[in-house]
Design a protein around this motif. Structure first.
Motif, PDB file in Angstrom:
ATOM      1  N   ARG A 195      40.077  -9.372 -25.332  1.00  0.00           N
ATOM      2  CA  ARG A 195      38.863  -9.796 -26.060  1.00  0.00           C
ATOM      3  C   ARG A 195      37.663  -8.867 -25.709  1.00  0.00           C
ATOM      4  O   ARG A 195      37.039  -8.694 -26.680  1.00  0.00           O
ATOM      5  N   ASP A 196      37.571  -8.797 -24.713  1.00  0.00           N
ATOM      6  CA  ASP A 196      36.288  -7.718 -24.332  1.00  0.00           C
ATOM      7  C   ASP A 196      36.445  -6.319 -24.824  1.00  0.00           C
ATOM      8  O   ASP A 196      35.705  -5.764 -25.254  1.00  0.00           O
ATOM      9  N   MET A 197      37.644  -5.901 -24.583  1.00  0.00           N
ATOM     10  CA  MET A 197      37.957  -4.419 -25.160  1.00  0.00           C
ATOM     11  C   MET A 197      37.884  -4.603 -26.536  1.00  0.00           C
ATOM     12  O   MET A 197      37.303  -3.610 -27.364  1.00  0.00           O
ATOM     13  N   LEU A 198      38.140  -5.655 -27.410  1.00  0.00           N
ATOM     14  CA  LEU A 198      37.862  -5.680 -28.765  1.00  0.00           C
ATOM     15  C   LEU A 198      36.641  -5.779 -29.204  1.00  0.00           C
ATOM     16  O   LEU A 198      35.988  -5.482 -30.320  1.00  0.00           O
ATOM     17  N   GLU A 199      35.864  -6.563 -28.437  1.00  0.00           N
ATOM     18  CA  GLU A 199      34.582  -6.871 -28.984  1.00  0.00           C
ATOM     19  C   GLU A 199      33.692  -5.589 -28.722  1.00  0.00           C
ATOM     20  O   GLU A 199      32.639  -5.373 -29.599  1.00  0.00           O
ATOM     21  N   ARG A 200      33.877  -4.522 -27.789  1.00  0.00           N
ATOM     22  CA  ARG A 200      33.170  -3.440 -27.809  1.00  0.00           C
ATOM     23  C   ARG A 200      33.626  -2.373 -28.730  1.00  0.00           C
ATOM     24  O   ARG A 200      32.791  -1.707 -29.231  1.00  0.00           O
ATOM     25  N   ARG A 201      34.862  -2.711 -29.209  1.00  0.00           N
ATOM     26  CA  ARG A 201      35.380  -1.578 -30.438  1.00  0.00           C
ATOM     27  C   ARG A 201      34.789  -2.289 -31.561  1.00  0.00           C
ATOM     28  O   ARG A 201      34.437  -1.734 -32.588  1.00  0.00           O
ATOM     29  N   VAL A 202      34.564  -3.584 -31.930  1.00  0.00           N
ATOM     30  CA  VAL A 202      33.792  -4.151 -32.871  1.00  0.00           C
ATOM     31  C   VAL A 202      32.324  -3.648 -32.937  1.00  0.00           C
ATOM     32  O   VAL A 202      31.902  -3.385 -34.118  1.00  0.00           O
ATOM     33  N   ALA A 203      31.972  -3.657 -31.707  1.00  0.00           N
ATOM     34  CA  ALA A 203      30.283  -3.260 -31.891  1.00  0.00           C
ATOM     35  C   ALA A 203      30.280  -1.930 -32.255  1.00  0.00           C
ATOM     36  O   ALA A 203      29.256  -1.615 -32.994  1.00  0.00           O
ATOM     37  N   SER A 204      31.041  -0.910 -32.056  1.00  0.00           N
ATOM     38  CA  SER A 204      31.058   0.511 -32.688  1.00  0.00           C
ATOM     39  C   SER A 204      31.030   0.438 -34.049  1.00  0.00           C
ATOM     40  O   SER A 204      30.605   1.324 -34.562  1.00  0.00           O
ATOM     41  N   ARG A 205      31.685  -0.656 -34.820  1.00  0.00           N
ATOM     42  CA  ARG A 205      31.801  -0.685 -36.329  1.00  0.00           C
ATOM     43  C   ARG A 205      30.811  -1.740 -36.815  1.00  0.00           C
ATOM     44  O   ARG A 205      30.932  -2.032 -37.854  1.00  0.00           O
ATOM     45  N   LEU A 206      29.889  -2.184 -36.075  1.00  0.00           N
ATOM     46  CA  LEU A 206      28.950  -3.170 -36.451  1.00  0.00           C
ATOM     47  C   LEU A 206      28.157  -2.768 -37.783  1.00  0.00           C
ATOM     48  O   LEU A 206      27.919  -3.695 -38.790  1.00  0.00           O
ATOM     49  N   PRO A 207      27.784  -1.669 -37.676  1.00  0.00           N
ATOM     50  CA  PRO A 207      26.840  -1.219 -39.025  1.00  0.00           C
ATOM     51  C   PRO A 207      27.481  -1.358 -40.273  1.00  0.00           C
ATOM     52  O   PRO A 207      27.200  -1.369 -41.379  1.00  0.00           O
ATOM     53  N   ASP A 208      28.849  -1.238 -40.307  1.00  0.00           N
ATOM     54  CA  ASP A 208      29.839  -1.366 -41.263  1.00  0.00           C
ATOM     55  C   ASP A 208      30.314  -2.831 -41.724  1.00  0.00           C
ATOM     56  O   ASP A 208      31.072  -2.901 -42.666  1.00  0.00           O
ATOM     57  N   ALA A 209      30.078  -3.706 -40.736  1.00  0.00           N
ATOM     58  CA  ALA A 209      30.444  -5.437 -41.093  1.00  0.00           C
ATOM     59  C   ALA A 209      29.673  -5.908 -42.137  1.00  0.00           C
ATOM     60  O   ALA A 209      28.622  -5.406 -42.603  1.00  0.00           O
ATOM     61  N   ALA A 210      30.232  -6.971 -42.484  1.00  0.00           N
ATOM     62  CA  ALA A 210      29.714  -7.688 -43.765  1.00  0.00           C
ATOM     63  C   ALA A 210      29.367  -9.230 -42.841  1.00  0.00           C
ATOM     64  O   ALA A 210      29.931  -9.403 -41.859  1.00  0.00           O
ATOM     65  N   VAL A 211      28.578  -9.914 -43.598  1.00  0.00           N
ATOM     66  CA  VAL A 211      28.150 -11.123 -43.209  1.00  0.00           C
ATOM     67  C   VAL A 211      29.592 -12.168 -42.883  1.00  0.00           C
ATOM     68  O   VAL A 211      29.477 -12.754 -41.764  1.00  0.00           O
ATOM     69  N   ASP A 212      30.229 -11.781 -43.566  1.00  0.00           N
ATOM     70  CA  ASP A 212      31.651 -12.773 -43.489  1.00  0.00           C
ATOM     71  C   ASP A 212      32.443 -12.502 -42.464  1.00  0.00           C
ATOM     72  O   ASP A 212      33.050 -13.358 -41.817  1.00  0.00           O
ATOM     73  N   ASP A 213      32.336 -10.930 -41.997  1.00  0.00           N
ATOM     74  CA  ASP A 213      32.898 -10.898 -40.676  1.00  0.00           C
ATOM     75  C   ASP A 213      32.476 -11.439 -39.679  1.00  0.00           C
ATOM     76  O   ASP A 213      33.088 -11.737 -38.527  1.00  0.00           O
ATOM     77  N   LEU A 214      31.118 -11.507 -39.579  1.00  0.00           N
ATOM     78  CA  LEU A 214      30.385 -12.261 -38.224  1.00  0.00           C
ATOM     79  C   LEU A 214      30.702 -13.726 -38.197  1.00  0.00           C
ATOM     80  O   LEU A 214      30.193 -14.212 -37.179  1.00  0.00           O
ATOM     81  N   LEU A 215      30.959 -14.281 -39.086  1.00  0.00           N
ATOM     82  CA  LEU A 215      31.170 -15.986 -39.082  1.00  0.00           C
ATOM     83  C   LEU A 215      32.387 -16.030 -38.685  1.00  0.00           C
ATOM     84  O   LEU A 215      33.463 -16.602 -39.207  1.00  0.00           O
TER      85      LEU A 215
END
Length: 504
Positions: free
Chosen positions: A369-389
């Motif tokens: 999960r920690d590895m995935l959160e760091r990888r998600v952070a690298s794509r955060l500018p491309d995310a949508a609000v629905d992704d963060l919910l």
């Protein structure tokens, strides 16, 4: 030319050298008639083949030896009784069993071939080859036929230009030169293990796929973007037909079993395949195997053509599959911004957030999960609000959504931007493309967080300090205007006051 017929009823005569012959199954029986009664019956699974021994013996050393040994044993037995005890097991050689038919076909040999590679379909093609029928080899049938030929001993040592060499040539000259054909052949090998591995078929297919991936660019080989399930329903222009075809290579790889797919990824990594290709292949595999990784899946209940075409993994296997995908994701893509602001970046962010949501549901390891959160952070500018919910799945968390997870992702995002921000402060490279890209990414995250705060502001269990921590998490440069933040604060205050009035 003699041809086979798979009709259950009816007969069709096809001339071959002025002699009528016919191939047709009757229920679970398959007959070949040449005007002569069949003198060998071969059982493969639930199918019984009524054939003739001389065409089979001329091509198959295994069948030749079985029948010759049996007939020699019968001849010795007819000549005297002193070898009767020895002949009791003469009809059984290794796992095959040869017995003399006792009923209507008294002169027919019966051979049972249990666990035959490729099953009755592969044996039927091999039998037709023995009768001189021209083989139409395909990527899906080449490996089963090669294994069937090995089992039957159909090598050039027994007969010239036999089935072993035919299948090997087709694999080398046709299948392994095209990555999609190699993937289809590799898929067919999964039901032929361990024989296909012992013959080198698996390693040859894996090496061919990895070599092609290493020699091609991601766009030329796999195509971008990685489409969602609904993308197949959108019409494509004819001029883009080539790109549409190559984009299915990811889908072909995703159809492999987890063990085979992991082997392909390892071979690609050894060949130096780019991290973006590896990440794309892993994401496509996860999308095909784990439900609910994209918004389209969640909104349609996992429906769509892609969902119908790909069987979902069992719940017990999904955690292992998920952790395998996470571990194999290349580290290089964490700091890569090659596709930031593009459709590819948005699709990748959506799927990564889906992986994170699934990891929370399946209670994946903390390291995953920690590895995935760091990888998600690298794509955060491309995310949508629905992704963060991301729903909160722990009874220890009072909020409706997992706010702490988003807070960690934002922190990882800022940590990854530290080096760029330091350069910006020096001012020496104020106009570089890197600074401009970093500024756009930061502004995108600022807008995203303001929208996210507006969505979670109505949660009555959201504490004020937690709301403020998220609002102040980003630097001042993340917002050109504060309108979005003011809107979120207004929503939170209205909800908070309404909550106080309701329970006062």
């Amino acid at each position: 030319m003699m041809q086979g017929s798979r009709k259950a009823k009816g007969k069709r005569e096809v001339a071959r050298e002025e002699q009528p012959q016919q191939h047709s199954p009757k229920g679970q029986a398959w007959f070949c008639t040449t005007g002569l009664p069949s003198d060998v019956v071969i059982e493969v699974g639930d199918m019984t083949f009524h054939l003739h021994k001389f065409p089979l013996m001329s091509k198959s050393k295994k069948i030749h030896d079985l029948i010759m040994n049996k007939e020699s044993s019968l001849a010795r037995h007819a000549g005297g009784g002193e070898e009767e005890e020895e002949d009791e097991g003469a009809g059984e050689i290794r796992e095959e069993q040869v017995v003399l038919e006792a009923d209507e076909e008294a002169d027919a040999h019966r051979i049972r071939l249990p666990d035959f590679p490729g099953g009755a379909e592969a044996f039927e093609l091999a039998a037709k080859f023995c009768y001189g029928v021209k083989l139409d080899l395909t990527p899906a049938t080449a490996a089963p036929l090669r294994c069937a030929a090995e089992r039957l001993g159909m090598s050039d040592d027994h007969a010239e230009d036999n089935l072993v060499s035919r299948a090997d040539r087709f694999m080398s000259h046709t299948v392994l030169r095209n990555p999609r054909d190699a993937i289809r052949a590799l898929k067919s090998c999964e039901d032929l293990l361990p024989l296909a591995d012992d013959l080198g078929l698996v390693s040859r297919c894996v090496d061919a796929i990895a070599a092609k991936a290493a020699a091609s660019t991601p766009t030329a080989l796999f195509g971008w973007p990685i489409n969602d399930a609904g993308a197949a329903d959108r019409p494509r222009h004819k001029k883009n037909a080539g790109a549409g075809a190559t984009s299915t290579l990811f889908d072909d790889l995703a159809g492999l079993s987890l063990a085979t797919f992991t082997r392909v990824i390892a071979a690609m990594r050894e060949r130096g395949v780019g991290p973006e290709v590896l990440e794309g292949a892993l994401i496509a595999y996860a999308k095909r195997s784990i439900p609910g990784l994209s918004r389209s899946d969640r909104h349609t209940g996992g429906g769509g053509a892609a969902a119908a075409a790909a069987p979902r993994s069992a719940d017990g296997d999904q955690k292992a599959l998920l952790e395998t995908v996470i571990v194999n994701l290349p580290e290089e893509t964490i700091k890569s911004s090659a596709h930031t602001g593009t459709v590819v970046g948005a699709t990748t962010a959506r799927v990564l957030f889906g992986l994170l949501r699934t990891a929370n549901i399946l209670q994946a390891s903390e390291a995953s999960r920690d590895m995935l959160e760091r990888r998600v952070a690298s794509r955060l500018p491309d995310a949508a609000v629905d992704d963060l919910l991301i729903p909160s799945y722990s009874y220890l968390v009072e909020t409706l959504y997992d706010v702490e997870c988003v807070e960690r992702i934002v922190r990882h995002f800022l940590e990854g931007r530290g080096g760029v921000e330091e350069v910006d402060e020096e001012g020496s490279e104020a106009e570089t493309p890197g600074r401009e890209a970093s500024r756009r990414a930061m502004l995108a995250v600022g807008r995203l967080m303001d929208a996210y705060l507006g969505e979670i502001a109505t949660d009555a269990n959201l504490k004020t300090d937690k709301f403020c921590d998220l609002a102040w998490a980003l630097p001042d440069g993340a917002r050109v205007y504060d309108d979005g933040l003011y809107r979120a604060v207004d929503i939170y205050m209205i909800a908070f006051i309404s909550f106080l009035v309701l329970f006062s």
